[in-house]
Design a protein around this motif. Structure first.
Motif, PDB file in Angstrom:
ATOM      1  N   LYS A 203      -7.492 -18.202  -2.002  1.00  0.00           N
ATOM      2  CA  LYS A 203      -8.706 -17.607  -0.861  1.00  0.00           C
ATOM      3  C   LYS A 203      -8.135 -17.199   0.472  1.00  0.00           C
ATOM      4  CE  LYS A 203     -12.969 -19.334   0.990  1.00  0.00           C
ATOM      5  NZ  LYS A 203     -14.086 -20.475   1.211  1.00  0.00           N
ATOM      6  N   LYS A 204      -7.083 -18.066   0.957  1.00  0.00           N
ATOM      7  CA  LYS A 204      -6.301 -17.646   2.097  1.00  0.00           C
ATOM      8  C   LYS A 204      -5.966 -16.325   2.064  1.00  0.00           C
ATOM      9  CE  LYS A 204      -5.932 -22.329   4.027  1.00  0.00           C
ATOM     10  NZ  LYS A 204      -4.711 -23.313   4.458  1.00  0.00           N
ATOM     11  N   ASP A 205      -5.106 -16.272   0.854  1.00  0.00           N
ATOM     12  CA  ASP A 205      -4.248 -14.988   0.592  1.00  0.00           C
ATOM     13  C   ASP A 205      -5.138 -13.716   0.592  1.00  0.00           C
ATOM     14  OD1 ASP A 205      -2.080 -16.292   0.725  1.00  0.00           O
ATOM     15  OD2 ASP A 205      -1.765 -16.576  -1.686  1.00  0.00           O
ATOM     16  N   GLN A 206      -6.643 -14.012   0.016  1.00  0.00           N
ATOM     17  CA  GLN A 206      -7.495 -12.935   0.018  1.00  0.00           C
ATOM     18  C   GLN A 206      -8.045 -12.668   1.371  1.00  0.00           C
ATOM     19  OE1 GLN A 206      -8.647 -11.070  -2.644  1.00  0.00           O
ATOM     20  NE2 GLN A 206      -7.282 -12.117  -4.186  1.00  0.00           N
ATOM     21  N   GLU A 207      -8.331 -13.633   1.979  1.00  0.00           N
ATOM     22  CA  GLU A 207      -8.652 -13.699   3.524  1.00  0.00           C
ATOM     23  C   GLU A 207      -7.873 -12.737   4.413  1.00  0.00           C
ATOM     24  OE1 GLU A 207      -9.867 -17.325   4.818  1.00  0.00           O
ATOM     25  OE2 GLU A 207     -11.679 -17.409   3.793  1.00  0.00           O
ATOM     26  N   LYS A 208      -6.449 -12.960   3.924  1.00  0.00           N
ATOM     27  CA  LYS A 208      -5.338 -12.198   4.661  1.00  0.00           C
ATOM     28  C   LYS A 208      -5.342 -10.831   4.416  1.00  0.00           C
ATOM     29  CE  LYS A 208      -2.375 -16.188   5.991  1.00  0.00           C
ATOM     30  NZ  LYS A 208      -1.214 -17.076   5.829  1.00  0.00           N
ATOM     31  N   LYS A 209      -5.509 -10.515   2.841  1.00  0.00           N
ATOM     32  CA  LYS A 209      -5.385  -9.442   2.387  1.00  0.00           C
ATOM     33  C   LYS A 209      -6.658  -8.455   2.945  1.00  0.00           C
ATOM     34  CE  LYS A 209      -4.736  -7.115  -2.047  1.00  0.00           C
ATOM     35  NZ  LYS A 209      -4.394  -7.557  -3.500  1.00  0.00           N
ATOM     36  N   LYS A 210      -7.757  -8.868   3.027  1.00  0.00           N
ATOM     37  CA  LYS A 210      -8.875  -8.409   3.433  1.00  0.00           C
ATOM     38  C   LYS A 210      -8.756  -7.394   4.696  1.00  0.00           C
ATOM     39  CE  LYS A 210     -14.013  -8.718   3.400  1.00  0.00           C
ATOM     40  NZ  LYS A 210     -14.860  -9.874   3.392  1.00  0.00           N
ATOM     41  N   PRO A 211      -8.642  -7.941   5.685  1.00  0.00           N
ATOM     42  CA  PRO A 211      -8.241  -7.119   6.827  1.00  0.00           C
ATOM     43  C   PRO A 211      -7.466  -6.146   6.876  1.00  0.00           C
ATOM     44  CG  PRO A 211      -8.226  -9.470   7.494  1.00  0.00           C
ATOM     45  CD  PRO A 211      -8.164  -9.501   6.004  1.00  0.00           C
ATOM     46  N   ARG A 212      -6.486  -6.322   6.089  1.00  0.00           N
ATOM     47  CA  ARG A 212      -5.220  -5.465   5.902  1.00  0.00           C
ATOM     48  C   ARG A 212      -5.931  -4.102   5.038  1.00  0.00           C
ATOM     49  NH1 ARG A 212      -1.636  -9.406   5.084  1.00  0.00           N
ATOM     50  NH2 ARG A 212      -1.575  -9.213   2.663  1.00  0.00           N
ATOM     51  N   LYS A 216      -6.939  -0.355   6.141  1.00  0.00           N
ATOM     52  CA  LYS A 216      -6.139   0.577   5.643  1.00  0.00           C
ATOM     53  C   LYS A 216      -7.386   1.596   5.187  1.00  0.00           C
ATOM     54  CE  LYS A 216      -3.659   1.782   1.679  1.00  0.00           C
ATOM     55  NZ  LYS A 216      -3.093   1.228   0.278  1.00  0.00           N
ATOM     56  N   ASP A 217      -8.628   1.065   4.686  1.00  0.00           N
ATOM     57  CA  ASP A 217      -9.572   1.757   4.428  1.00  0.00           C
ATOM     58  C   ASP A 217     -10.258   2.723   5.755  1.00  0.00           C
ATOM     59  OD1 ASP A 217      -9.742   0.832   1.971  1.00  0.00           O
ATOM     60  OD2 ASP A 217     -10.986  -0.801   2.223  1.00  0.00           O
ATOM     61  N   SER A 218     -10.143   1.785   6.756  1.00  0.00           N
ATOM     62  CA  SER A 218     -10.616   2.356   8.016  1.00  0.00           C
ATOM     63  C   SER A 218      -9.690   3.624   8.422  1.00  0.00           C
ATOM     64  CB  SER A 218     -10.790   1.492   9.270  1.00  0.00           C
ATOM     65  OG  SER A 218     -10.971   2.192  10.575  1.00  0.00           O
ATOM     66  N   LYS A 219      -8.440   3.411   8.259  1.00  0.00           N
ATOM     67  CA  LYS A 219      -7.705   4.785   8.507  1.00  0.00           C
ATOM     68  C   LYS A 219      -7.659   5.928   7.525  1.00  0.00           C
ATOM     69  CE  LYS A 219      -3.888   1.995  10.576  1.00  0.00           C
ATOM     70  NZ  LYS A 219      -2.360   1.580  10.276  1.00  0.00           N
ATOM     71  N   ASN A 220      -8.103   5.507   6.256  1.00  0.00           N
ATOM     72  CA  ASN A 220      -8.069   6.413   5.557  1.00  0.00           C
ATOM     73  C   ASN A 220      -9.639   7.121   5.589  1.00  0.00           C
ATOM     74  OD1 ASN A 220      -6.091   5.890   3.807  1.00  0.00           O
ATOM     75  ND2 ASN A 220      -6.823   4.320   2.550  1.00  0.00           N
ATOM     76  N   LYS A 221     -10.601   6.349   5.877  1.00  0.00           N
ATOM     77  CA  LYS A 221     -11.956   7.127   6.389  1.00  0.00           C
ATOM     78  C   LYS A 221     -11.737   7.974   7.551  1.00  0.00           C
ATOM     79  CE  LYS A 221     -16.575   5.860   7.482  1.00  0.00           C
ATOM     80  NZ  LYS A 221     -17.393   4.817   7.942  1.00  0.00           N
ATOM     81  N   GLU A 222     -11.079   7.478   8.284  1.00  0.00           N
ATOM     82  CA  GLU A 222     -10.724   8.548   9.884  1.00  0.00           C
ATOM     83  C   GLU A 222      -9.765   9.549   9.450  1.00  0.00           C
ATOM     84  OE1 GLU A 222      -8.878   5.984  12.567  1.00  0.00           O
ATOM     85  OE2 GLU A 222     -10.702   4.773  13.255  1.00  0.00           O
ATOM     86  N   LYS A 223      -8.999   9.392   8.547  1.00  0.00           N
ATOM     87  CA  LYS A 223      -8.201  10.480   8.026  1.00  0.00           C
ATOM     88  C   LYS A 223      -8.765  11.511   7.353  1.00  0.00           C
ATOM     89  CE  LYS A 223      -3.710  11.523   5.544  1.00  0.00           C
ATOM     90  NZ  LYS A 223      -2.739  10.915   4.939  1.00  0.00           N
TER      91      LYS A 223
END
Length: 277
Positions: A203-212, A216-223
């Motif tokens: 769960k912690k790994d998922q939570e850590k992975k989610k912000p990244r 990444k999705d935000s950067k892709n969106k902006e891109k």
């Protein structure tokens, strides 16, 4: 015709002398000499008198020569003389009693009384042996009862010991089962804890992975928001997309500030003393 037996007076005298000497030796308690004299009378002199045989048996008896005494008394139990028959049975009863043959002794005393009921010594010995025999039977019965009790106690003790062993084994088995159950329980708890820790870590790994991933999705969106034509123009202007994004962010920020200022001006209340224009 009458046959007259000739008796040697010298032999008769010798027989009488031997009888007298044997009697004196017996009375003097010289039983060995008495036995020798009486035996000589019977074996060598051919004296076949029950009284002499009885005296020889008495001499063996007093000398504690039990075997010869018994063998000498025994033929006298068939005597036609009631007193001799009674006395022979009585003496055999005494010998049997000395050998602890109580049933045999009692029977000899009984035969002695049958032969001569007036034989008080035989009667006394009969009553004594009878009581002794009864006491022995009682003792044997008590001993048998005690042996039975001891055997029963031994068996009970053995059964008790086996029961204790069985109980001990059962307790040991129960203890082993309890220990096994406790171990299984601890192993299960450990397994559950490990699974919980694993899930928590995932769960912690998922939570850590989610912000990244969101970043990444935000950067892709902006891109994606930058049109391809603009991207080409930026390349012609030798401006990176990151720099262009910064400029756009700054412009957006200025635009927001401008809108907010206009909104505040529009909502400001009018002064009633002044015209609308």
């Amino acid at each position: 015709m009458v046959t007259v037996l000739f008796i040697d007076p010298g032999k008769i005298g010798k027989i009488n002398t031997l009888k007298s000497e044997a009697k004196e030796a017996f009375q003097a308690k010289d039983f060995k000499t008495a036995i020798t004299k009486y035996k000589y009378l019977v074996d060598s002199m051919g004296v076949n008198e029950e009284e002499v045989t009885m005296n020889l048996a008495h001499a063996y008896f007093q000398a504690q020569d039990t075997a010869n005494a018994l063998n000498t008394y025994l033929p006298l139990t068939q005597s036609n003389d009631a007193k001799i028959k009674s006395l022979a049975n009585q003496q055999l009863g005494v010998l049997s009693n000395r050998q602890s043959k109580l049933e045999e002794a009692l029977n000899y005393f009984k035969q002695a009384l049958k032969a001569a009921p007036e034989n008080e010594d035989a009667r006394l010995n009969y009553e004594m042996v009878k009581k002794k025999l009864e006491d022995q039977k009682n003792q044997d019965q008590q001993k048998q009862n005690q042996d039975n009790k001891d055997q029963k106690d031994k068996e009970d003790k053995k059964d008790k010991k086996e029961d204790q062993k069985d109980k001990k084994d059962q307790n040991k088995d129960q203890k082993d089962n309890d220990q096994k159950d406790q171990k299984d329980k601890k192993d299960q708890e450990k397994k559950d804890q490990e699974e919980k820790e694993k899930k928590d870590q995932e769960k912690k790994d998922q939570e850590k992975k989610k912000p990244r991933e969101e970043k990444k999705d935000s950067k892709n969106k902006e891109k994606k928001e930058i049109p391809p034509s603009v991207s080409d123009k930026l390349k012609e202007m030798q401006m990176s997309e990151e720099k262009a994004k910064m400029i756009l962010e700054a412009m957006k920020h200025q635009e927001i500030q401008y809108l907010q200022q206009n909104k505040r001006k529009a909502t400001k209340p009018k002064d009633r003393g002044k015209p609308d224009w």
